[in-house]
Scaffold this motif. Structure first.
Motif, PDB file in Angstrom:
ATOM      1  N   ASN A 323       1.262  -1.126  -0.129  1.00 43.70           N
ATOM      2  CA  ASN A 323       0.077   0.096   0.064  1.00 43.70           C
ATOM      3  C   ASN A 323       0.600   1.217  -0.541  1.00 43.70           C
ATOM      4  O   ASN A 323       1.092   1.204   1.236  1.00 43.70           O
ATOM      5  N   MET A 324       0.702   1.907  -1.174  1.00 41.63           N
ATOM      6  CA  MET A 324       2.171   2.824  -1.739  1.00 41.63           C
ATOM      7  C   MET A 324       0.944   3.933  -1.734  1.00 41.63           C
ATOM      8  O   MET A 324       0.629   4.435  -1.671  1.00 41.63           O
ATOM      9  N   VAL A 325       1.956   5.432  -0.735  1.00 39.07           N
ATOM     10  CA  VAL A 325       1.010   7.010  -0.520  1.00 39.07           C
ATOM     11  C   VAL A 325       2.691   8.128  -0.166  1.00 39.07           C
ATOM     12  O   VAL A 325       3.773   7.682   0.070  1.00 39.07           O
ATOM     13  N   LEU A 326       2.081   8.902  -1.029  1.00 37.88           N
ATOM     14  CA  LEU A 326       3.042   9.502  -0.944  1.00 37.88           C
ATOM     15  C   LEU A 326       2.920  11.324  -1.012  1.00 37.88           C
ATOM     16  O   LEU A 326       1.710  11.995  -1.164  1.00 37.88           O
ATOM     17  N   VAL A 327       3.769  11.615  -0.121  1.00 34.04           N
ATOM     18  CA  VAL A 327       3.536  12.502   0.494  1.00 34.04           C
ATOM     19  C   VAL A 327       3.766  13.757  -0.214  1.00 34.04           C
ATOM     20  O   VAL A 327       5.376  13.627   0.686  1.00 34.04           O
ATOM     21  N   THR A 328       3.743  14.818  -1.743  1.00 33.62           N
ATOM     22  CA  THR A 328       4.299  16.713  -1.753  1.00 33.62           C
ATOM     23  C   THR A 328       4.224  17.217  -1.042  1.00 33.62           C
ATOM     24  O   THR A 328       3.486  17.658  -0.676  1.00 33.62           O
ATOM     25  N   ASN A 329       5.165  17.664  -0.657  1.00 31.84           N
ATOM     26  CA  ASN A 329       6.046  18.974   0.294  1.00 31.84           C
ATOM     27  C   ASN A 329       6.059  20.098  -0.893  1.00 31.84           C
ATOM     28  O   ASN A 329       7.521  19.814  -1.695  1.00 31.84           O
ATOM     29  N   ILE A 330       5.472  21.473  -1.321  1.00 32.73           N
ATOM     30  CA  ILE A 330       5.834  22.057  -1.660  1.00 32.73           C
ATOM     31  C   ILE A 330       5.486  23.917  -0.849  1.00 32.73           C
ATOM     32  O   ILE A 330       4.495  23.866   0.064  1.00 32.73           O
ATOM     33  N   TYR A 331       6.250  24.426  -1.426  1.00 30.44           N
ATOM     34  CA  TYR A 331       6.419  25.729  -0.889  1.00 30.44           C
ATOM     35  C   TYR A 331       4.466  26.699  -0.878  1.00 30.44           C
ATOM     36  O   TYR A 331       3.894  26.753  -2.328  1.00 30.44           O
ATOM     37  N   GLY A 332       4.821  27.504  -1.031  1.00 30.70           N
ATOM     38  CA  GLY A 332       2.790  28.195  -1.250  1.00 30.70           C
ATOM     39  C   GLY A 332       3.979  30.029  -1.661  1.00 30.70           C
ATOM     40  O   GLY A 332       3.063  31.010  -2.217  1.00 30.70           O
ATOM     41  N   GLU A 333       5.206  29.565  -2.053  1.00 26.55           N
ATOM     42  CA  GLU A 333       5.470  30.796  -1.873  1.00 26.55           C
ATOM     43  C   GLU A 333       6.269  31.375  -3.671  1.00 26.55           C
ATOM     44  O   GLU A 333       5.673  30.518  -4.665  1.00 26.55           O
ATOM     45  N   ALA A 334       5.589  32.776  -4.978  1.00 27.06           N
ATOM     46  CA  ALA A 334       6.100  32.868  -6.300  1.00 27.06           C
ATOM     47  C   ALA A 334       6.770  32.163  -6.351  1.00 27.06           C
ATOM     48  O   ALA A 334       7.781  31.663  -7.456  1.00 27.06           O
ATOM     49  N   ALA A 335       7.945  32.952  -5.685  1.00 26.03           N
ATOM     50  CA  ALA A 335       9.609  32.586  -5.920  1.00 26.03           C
ATOM     51  C   ALA A 335      10.158  30.972  -6.249  1.00 26.03           C
ATOM     52  O   ALA A 335      10.781  30.482  -6.741  1.00 26.03           O
ATOM     53  N   GLN A 336       9.221  30.150  -5.711  1.00 23.02           N
ATOM     54  CA  GLN A 336       9.627  28.939  -5.686  1.00 23.02           C
ATOM     55  C   GLN A 336       8.595  28.254  -6.748  1.00 23.02           C
ATOM     56  O   GLN A 336       8.274  26.953  -6.658  1.00 23.02           O
ATOM     57  N   LEU A 337       7.859  28.957  -7.623  1.00 22.97           N
ATOM     58  CA  LEU A 337       6.684  28.254  -8.826  1.00 22.97           C
ATOM     59  C   LEU A 337       7.226  26.991  -9.415  1.00 22.97           C
ATOM     60  O   LEU A 337       6.493  26.306  -9.769  1.00 22.97           O
ATOM     61  N   GLU A 338       8.678  27.698  -9.867  1.00 26.22           N
ATOM     62  CA  GLU A 338       9.485  26.560 -10.533  1.00 26.22           C
ATOM     63  C   GLU A 338       9.105  25.103 -10.220  1.00 26.22           C
ATOM     64  O   GLU A 338       8.977  23.573 -10.698  1.00 26.22           O
ATOM     65  N   GLU A 339      10.263  25.019  -8.726  1.00 24.64           N
ATOM     66  CA  GLU A 339       9.772  24.109  -7.855  1.00 24.64           C
ATOM     67  C   GLU A 339       8.607  23.506  -7.728  1.00 24.64           C
ATOM     68  O   GLU A 339       8.297  21.600  -8.040  1.00 24.64           O
ATOM     69  N   THR A 340       8.004  24.185  -7.600  1.00 21.62           N
ATOM     70  CA  THR A 340       6.844  23.137  -6.986  1.00 21.62           C
ATOM     71  C   THR A 340       5.974  22.861  -8.203  1.00 21.62           C
ATOM     72  O   THR A 340       5.362  21.572  -7.840  1.00 21.62           O
ATOM     73  N   LEU A 341       5.408  23.102  -9.587  1.00 24.59           N
ATOM     74  CA  LEU A 341       5.481  22.750 -10.959  1.00 24.59           C
ATOM     75  C   LEU A 341       5.701  21.229 -10.562  1.00 24.59           C
ATOM     76  O   LEU A 341       5.596  19.919 -11.240  1.00 24.59           O
TER      77      LEU A 341
END
Length: 789
Positions: A323-341
């Motif tokens: 049983n596999m579960v992935l938690v993706t952690n992202i920033y909510g700032e505009a400066a980190q939007l490319e890494e968030t995508l």
């Protein structure tokens, strides 16, 4: 390498495959990009919007909008909500035999380690990993019918090298051979990785904190405490049934994966060793994404698991029996939007991967052999009973040897001889049936089960119990028919013991004997009649005679003189506080008197020290006031102009009095301070005496209490004067409940008054013990280095 398949275990397949669950957790920030990041009403959709770059001209085909459909979006979510949403079901199914994997992925500094481990300083902020350990042990407590064993391991992958984070434990030690990833028919395992048994929740937390202190972290502009390695904490669960003697049991494992964060070197500003670590991290995460893309494409046969250590170690978890579960952690700032995508694209690809969870059932070979041996023994006993009833005591069922088989083969000549042998078998079988029936008729009497008068008479004789079952009588060969009576034992005659209080009246005995038979039919074999022993009258008379004889035995008079060498010991020992008060007034009175005197002297010294401290503080306050007044007079004199006479400064009378007062105050301060130092030395010495007296008082009470109430009376003889055992040398446990140590009181208060509740006790205890251990090791190493210098 071909597509990964499930290992060749004994497990039950589920009906359909299931997809990997993917969740997104957004790191809270004050500079959230509301115009660029939006959430759907279903709380499962996240939309990204980018403004077009005007520098590219009028013809600009740049994509500006993306929408990602996931299993859940966790925004401003607490640690409790994250665990309930992401991990609770996976851990719950693990105790039923399903493997589980929970993985945290994302950019560096996005909160992966906080999600997985949490803040160890605060119990409320603990992450998925400690909560999973707590849930496992809570579920074990709720399953008393199962024997569940929990083991844990902690693996670190640093710069494409494998390390055991629990190798610092004393029972592990350094490994001679390097660790390696090995595959076998049962799956993938790490050769050289230590696996530790966790008997209770606190043991598991201690192992977790031990591994956390050994992890490699570094600091850069994006994260002050950046994990520089991938870590995999594995919980192994093995469940055996206590109620069933079945040799089948289930196993499972939970992989809790905390991946190192991907980082852009231009933003993180990594240099030197940190730069090398970032290169290895980005490389392994790139290989992980390639493996995920291959698993999501059903047309691909080759899955590149062996490209790096991370994907190879997680081969069972990625698209396998899990049983596999992935938690993706992202920033909510505009400066980190490319890494968030980039992180959201990875989560979308992970949702295309399917797994096939199955219960991992295994068979215990040792228990299987024991069950077969037990079944064989029961069959042999059943054969022995049938042979005994048929008067065939010399029948042997052991396998024939080669000589016996050859002898039988030599006697067979033709088909007519074989037919005659079978005819003789039929004759022998018929004779044995007649003999068994005639022997049963000689020993038992036939009673019609509809004849209630006969059945009542049988019950009065004690041959049938109240439920209508036949009470068996052991015969000379050690076998019996029916239900054995409670007083009957093999090889012994029944004994009857009665006291004056327990002896029932004859009328009550008659009423019990004449009670009607229960609704069950009294059957033996399949006939409508009942077989009962016919030769019981003599035994019943003997039983009645014995009953009268035992009831007429004269007991000793209650007022017979007895010698009492010692006062009678109470049936139950008194409580220790009550016994302690008695001890202080009797045997420990002298020690208690000295203890009280020393304690009164100590209290008097402490009182004097407190008064002296108050006087010192008052003098210090007056000195400060006098200094301020003196400085004011000096400043006033300087403004008015200074006068000198023969090189000496001329001051007024008020300033002169202030100088004398300040001098006297300083003298008083030094005198009082010296008195305080002397008092403190006396207090320290008196405290030492009080501690000695307290220890002596508790030790003597320990000896007195155990020898007076706990030691058996037959051992008391050895404690008499002149014997080989002296008082105080008896091996009994040390009494801790009467101690007046402040640290013990604080520990008890901590356990009862923790604001997070009693569930946090094991968490904090493990954390404190781990910190104490590492502080001790640091101090020891420092002392050794100082001695070398």
């Amino acid at each position: 390498m071909m597509r990964h398949k499930n290992s060749n275990k004994h497990f039950t397949r589920m009906g359909t495959r299931k997809k990997v669950h993917a969740f997104v957790r957004v790191k809270p920030t004050d500079d959230f990009a509301h115009e660029m990041i939006r959430y759907g009403d279903d709380n499962k959709t996240i939309d990204i919007h980018l403004k077009k770059d005007t520098r590219r001209g009028v013809i600009n085909n740049q994509q500006t909008d993306w929408s990602f459909k996931l299993d859940g979006v966790l925004h401003d979510a607490s640690q409790d909500l994250v665990y309930e949403t992401v991990a609770k079901d996976v851990v719950s199914q693990a105790l039923s035999g399903y493997n589980g994997t929970i993985m945290c992925y994302g950019q560096t500094g996005a909160g992966k380690t906080y999600t997985m481990t949490g803040a160890t300083e605060n119990y409320k902020h603990r992450g998925i990993l400690p909560r999973a350990l707590q849930q496992v042990f809570r579920m074990i407590e709720e399953r008393p019918t199962h024997a569940i064993t929990v083991r844990v391991s902690y693996l670190e992958i640093y710069n494409e090298s494998l390390f055991d984070l629990l190798s610092t434990l004393p029972d592990v030690g350094p490994s001679v051979t390097p660790m390696a990833i090995v595959e076998n028919p049962q799956g993938v395992f790490i050769k050289g990785l230590s696996v530790h048994l966790a008997r209770q929740e606190e043991d598991a937390f201690s192992l977790l904190f031990e591994g956390e202190t050994n992890k490699i972290i570094a600091s850069h502009t994006m994260n002050k405490n950046s994990s520089r390695s991938h870590s995999i904490f594995t919980i192994y669960v093995e469940t055996h049934s206590r109620t069933l003697s079945d040799e089948k049991y289930v196993t499972s494992k939970i992989n809790l994966v905390d991946l190192a964060g991907s980082e852009r070197l231009g933003k993180s500003g990594s240099e030197g060793r940190v730069l090398k670590e970032a290169t290895y991290i980005n490389k392994s995460l790139s290989f992980l994404e390639q493996a995920i893309i291959a698993l999501g494409d059903q047309k691909r046969d080759h899955i590149p698991f062996r490209q790096c250590k991370l994907t190879h170690a997680l081969k069972d978890s990625l698209g396998g029996n899990c049983n596999m579960v992935l938690v993706t952690n992202i920033y909510g700032e505009a400066a980190q939007l490319e890494e968030t995508l980039s992180s959201l694209r990875f989560a979308s690809r992970m949702k295309l991967v399917t797994t096939e969870p199955a219960i991992n059932e295994k068979y215990d070979a040792e228990r299987m052999v024991k069950n077969l041996e037990k079944e064989l023994a029961l069959l042999k006993q059943e054969l022995a009973i049938h042979d005994s009833l048929a008067n065939r005591t010399h029948v042997n069922y052991d396998p024939m040897d080669e000589i016996q088989i050859a002898e039988i083969n030599s006697q067979i000549i033709n088909l007519r001889q074989i037919q005659e042998v079978f005819n003789q078998f039929r004759v022998v079988l018929s004779q044995q049936e007649q003999e068994v029936e005639s022997s049963l008729r000689r020993k038992y009497t036939l009673i019609d089960k509809n004849d209630f008068a006969a059945i009542s008479a049988v019950q009065k004789a004690g041959l049938v119990d109240a439920d209508g079952h036949l009470v068996g009588e052991p015969d000379g060969q050690g076998f019996g028919l029916g239900v054995a009576s409670f007083t009957a034992k093999t090889g012994k005659k029944p004994k009857f013991r009665k006291t004056m209080r327990e002896q029932p009246s004859s009328s009550a005995r008659k009423e019990g004997a004449s009670s009607p038979v229960s609704g069950k039919d009294l059957d033996i074999f399949t006939s409508k009649t009942q077989l009962t022993p016919s030769s019981k009258d003599g035994d019943i008379k003997d039983m009645l005679v014995r009953d009268r004889e035992t009831s007429n035995i004269e007991t000793l008079p209650l007022d017979s003189p007895k010698e009492e060498l010692h006062p009678p010991r109470p049936s139950t020992p008194p409580s220790k506080p009550v016994a302690f008060e008695d001890f202080k007034s009797e045997r420990g009175s002298e020690i208690n008197r000295i203890f009280k005197e020393n304690k009164s002297i100590l209290n008097e010294r402490k009182k004097r020290a407190s008064e002296t401290t108050q006087r010192i503080n008052a003098i210090k306050k007056e000195i400060d006031i006098t200094k301020e007044a003196l400085n004011f007079q000096k400043s006033l004199r300087e403004k008015q102009g200074e006068y000198e006479n023969k090189g000496l400064m001329i001051i007024d009378e008020e300033e002169f009095l202030l100088i004398l007062k300040l001098k006297d105050l300083k003298k008083q301060y030094r005198t009082e301070y010296q008195d305080l130092r002397d008092l403190r030395a006396e207090i320290q010495y008196c405290q030492h005496l009080v501690d000695q007296c307290r220890h002596r008082l508790l030790t003597e009470f320990d000896i007195w209490y155990n020898e007076s109430f706990l030691i058996p009376e037959d051992i008391q003889v050895a404690l008499k004067p002149g014997s080989s055992i002296r008082p105080g040398l008896v091996p009994v446990s040390r009494i801790m409940s009467l101690g007046e140590d402040d640290q013990d009181k604080f520990s008890q208060l901590q356990q009862t008054m923790l604001p997070e509740g009693p569930d946090s006790i094991s968490y904090y205890n493990a954390k404190v013990k781990t910190e104490q251990k590492h502080n001790y090791l640091k101090t020891t190493v420092g002392l050794q280095q100082a001695h070398r210098k």
